[in-house]
Design a protein around this motif. Structure first.
Motif, PDB file in Angstrom:
ATOM      1  N   ARG A  95      -1.957  -2.045  10.146  1.00 65.31           N
ATOM      2  CA  ARG A  95      -1.658  -0.871   9.295  1.00 65.31           C
ATOM      3  C   ARG A  95      -2.881  -0.020   8.972  1.00 65.31           C
ATOM      4  O   ARG A  95      -2.902   1.059   8.914  1.00 65.31           O
ATOM      5  CB  ARG A  95      -0.641  -1.256   8.199  1.00 65.31           C
ATOM      6  CG  ARG A  95       0.774  -1.647   8.622  1.00 65.31           C
ATOM      7  CD  ARG A  95       1.508  -0.927   9.365  1.00 65.31           C
ATOM      8  NE  ARG A  95       1.223  -1.132  10.800  1.00 65.31           N
ATOM      9  CZ  ARG A  95       1.294  -0.073  11.711  1.00 65.31           C
ATOM     10  NH1 ARG A  95       1.675   0.899  11.562  1.00 65.31           N
ATOM     11  NH2 ARG A  95       0.860  -0.331  13.004  1.00 65.31           N
ATOM     12  N   SER A  96      -3.941  -0.886   9.181  1.00 69.04           N
ATOM     13  CA  SER A  96      -5.344  -0.162   8.940  1.00 69.04           C
ATOM     14  C   SER A  96      -5.823   0.435  10.406  1.00 69.04           C
ATOM     15  O   SER A  96      -7.000   0.996  10.164  1.00 69.04           O
ATOM     16  CB  SER A  96      -6.353  -1.105   8.437  1.00 69.04           C
ATOM     17  OG  SER A  96      -6.499  -2.100   9.209  1.00 69.04           O
ATOM     18  N   PHE A  97      -5.206   0.265  11.420  1.00 65.00           N
ATOM     19  CA  PHE A  97      -5.698   0.331  12.865  1.00 65.00           C
ATOM     20  C   PHE A  97      -6.091   2.057  12.847  1.00 65.00           C
ATOM     21  O   PHE A  97      -7.080   2.431  13.166  1.00 65.00           O
ATOM     22  CB  PHE A  97      -4.820   0.236  13.963  1.00 65.00           C
ATOM     23  CG  PHE A  97      -4.827   0.821  15.299  1.00 65.00           C
ATOM     24  CD1 PHE A  97      -6.006   0.518  16.104  1.00 65.00           C
ATOM     25  CD2 PHE A  97      -3.987   1.916  15.646  1.00 65.00           C
ATOM     26  CE1 PHE A  97      -6.211   0.993  17.100  1.00 65.00           C
ATOM     27  CE2 PHE A  97      -4.309   2.651  16.725  1.00 65.00           C
ATOM     28  CZ  PHE A  97      -5.491   2.078  17.481  1.00 65.00           C
ATOM     29  N   LYS A  98      -5.016   3.010  12.412  1.00 67.18           N
ATOM     30  CA  LYS A  98      -5.175   4.333  12.474  1.00 67.18           C
ATOM     31  C   LYS A  98      -6.642   4.727  11.852  1.00 67.18           C
ATOM     32  O   LYS A  98      -7.201   5.536  12.615  1.00 67.18           O
ATOM     33  CB  LYS A  98      -3.963   5.062  11.837  1.00 67.18           C
ATOM     34  CG  LYS A  98      -2.787   5.080  12.381  1.00 67.18           C
ATOM     35  CD  LYS A  98      -1.782   5.620  11.746  1.00 67.18           C
ATOM     36  CE  LYS A  98      -0.322   6.183  12.360  1.00 67.18           C
ATOM     37  NZ  LYS A  98       0.557   6.817  11.379  1.00 67.18           N
ATOM     38  N   GLN A  99      -6.808   4.464  10.776  1.00 66.01           N
ATOM     39  CA  GLN A  99      -8.037   4.944  10.109  1.00 66.01           C
ATOM     40  C   GLN A  99      -9.046   4.197  10.893  1.00 66.01           C
ATOM     41  O   GLN A  99     -10.105   4.919  10.636  1.00 66.01           O
ATOM     42  CB  GLN A  99      -8.060   4.544   8.636  1.00 66.01           C
ATOM     43  CG  GLN A  99      -8.965   5.073   7.778  1.00 66.01           C
ATOM     44  CD  GLN A  99      -9.270   6.542   7.833  1.00 66.01           C
ATOM     45  OE1 GLN A  99      -8.194   7.314   7.571  1.00 66.01           O
ATOM     46  NE2 GLN A  99     -10.355   7.060   8.478  1.00 66.01           N
ATOM     47  N   GLU A 100      -9.188   3.112  11.076  1.00 67.97           N
ATOM     48  CA  GLU A 100     -10.333   2.527  11.787  1.00 67.97           C
ATOM     49  C   GLU A 100     -10.416   3.092  13.090  1.00 67.97           C
ATOM     50  O   GLU A 100     -11.577   3.572  13.607  1.00 67.97           O
ATOM     51  CB  GLU A 100     -10.076   1.031  12.192  1.00 67.97           C
ATOM     52  CG  GLU A 100     -10.126   0.317  10.841  1.00 67.97           C
ATOM     53  CD  GLU A 100     -11.399   0.176  10.075  1.00 67.97           C
ATOM     54  OE1 GLU A 100     -12.368   0.489  10.696  1.00 67.97           O
ATOM     55  OE2 GLU A 100     -11.326   0.060   8.896  1.00 67.97           O
ATOM     56  N   ALA A 101      -9.640   3.550  14.023  1.00 68.00           N
ATOM     57  CA  ALA A 101      -9.547   4.248  15.478  1.00 68.00           C
ATOM     58  C   ALA A 101     -10.161   5.818  14.894  1.00 68.00           C
ATOM     59  O   ALA A 101     -11.107   6.000  15.796  1.00 68.00           O
ATOM     60  CB  ALA A 101      -8.128   4.219  15.761  1.00 68.00           C
ATOM     61  N   LEU A 102      -9.748   6.170  13.974  1.00 62.12           N
ATOM     62  CA  LEU A 102     -10.309   7.671  13.676  1.00 62.12           C
ATOM     63  C   LEU A 102     -11.692   7.604  13.581  1.00 62.12           C
ATOM     64  O   LEU A 102     -12.423   8.337  14.077  1.00 62.12           O
ATOM     65  CB  LEU A 102      -9.467   8.196  12.386  1.00 62.12           C
ATOM     66  CG  LEU A 102      -8.147   8.668  12.741  1.00 62.12           C
ATOM     67  CD1 LEU A 102      -7.619   9.251  11.480  1.00 62.12           C
ATOM     68  CD2 LEU A 102      -8.410  10.161  13.559  1.00 62.12           C
ATOM     69  N   ASN A 103     -12.201   6.528  12.795  1.00 60.87           N
ATOM     70  CA  ASN A 103     -13.580   6.164  12.424  1.00 60.87           C
ATOM     71  C   ASN A 103     -14.370   6.084  13.533  1.00 60.87           C
ATOM     72  O   ASN A 103     -15.770   6.527  13.831  1.00 60.87           O
ATOM     73  CB  ASN A 103     -13.830   5.236  11.366  1.00 60.87           C
ATOM     74  CG  ASN A 103     -13.098   5.354   9.948  1.00 60.87           C
ATOM     75  OD1 ASN A 103     -12.869   6.719   9.566  1.00 60.87           O
ATOM     76  ND2 ASN A 103     -13.010   4.272   9.268  1.00 60.87           N
ATOM     77  N   LEU A 104     -13.780   5.442  14.851  1.00 63.63           N
ATOM     78  CA  LEU A 104     -14.632   5.216  15.962  1.00 63.63           C
ATOM     79  C   LEU A 104     -14.377   6.359  16.814  1.00 63.63           C
ATOM     80  O   LEU A 104     -14.805   6.454  17.954  1.00 63.63           O
ATOM     81  CB  LEU A 104     -13.817   4.066  16.542  1.00 63.63           C
ATOM     82  CG  LEU A 104     -14.105   2.822  15.852  1.00 63.63           C
ATOM     83  CD1 LEU A 104     -13.252   1.625  16.193  1.00 63.63           C
ATOM     84  CD2 LEU A 104     -15.547   2.486  15.543  1.00 63.63           C
TER      85      LEU A 104
END
Length: 130
Positions: free
Chosen positions: A98-107
């Motif tokens: 569920r933290s994937f979206k934010q981590e992917a945006l950060n990348l």
């Protein structure tokens, strides 16, 4: 002694995250000088949908969706008395994604790809729970 529950957890992780390129070369073991073996660190774990929508490593012969029987067999091979530990692994892995979206945006990953991956992960999770 090998960590069989960890191998099972990796298989469940690959399923939930759509790492369908989970062939046998992506599982390795390391031995120390005393010939004590252990599972290697997890590697080659990426979103990798197959054009055939099947995992290279199957769940009791099924590469698309593990059946209840396949989960029971996996649990038994891992030394569990029932599928409850596998269900707990599924829940834990999905919760962590569920933290994937934010981590992917950060990348700097594109919103379109983020949405596709997140939708596929949620779909895999729902299939496990139906």
């Amino acid at each position: 002694m090998l960590n069989t529950p960890l191998i099972v957890k990796r298989a469940v992780f690959n399923y939930i995250t759509i790492n369908q390129d989970d062939h046998s070369k992506n599982f390795a073991f390391l031995a120390d000088d005393n010939d004590n073996w252990r599972l290697s660190p997890f590697y080659d774990i990426v979103y990798s949908p197959s054009p055939y929508k099947e995992h290279m490593t199957s769940f009791n012969g099924n590469g698309r969706l593990p059946t209840a029987k396949a989960l029971e067999l996996m649990a038994g091979h891992a030394g569990y008395a029932n599928v409850t530990p596998l269900i707990n692994m599924i829940e834990e892995i999905y919760h962590e994604t569920r933290s994937f979206k934010q981590e992917a945006l950060n990348l700097g990953i594109s919103n379109a790809l983020i949405s596709t991956i997140d939708s596929h992960i949620s779909q895999q999770y729902r299939q496990f729970n139906n």
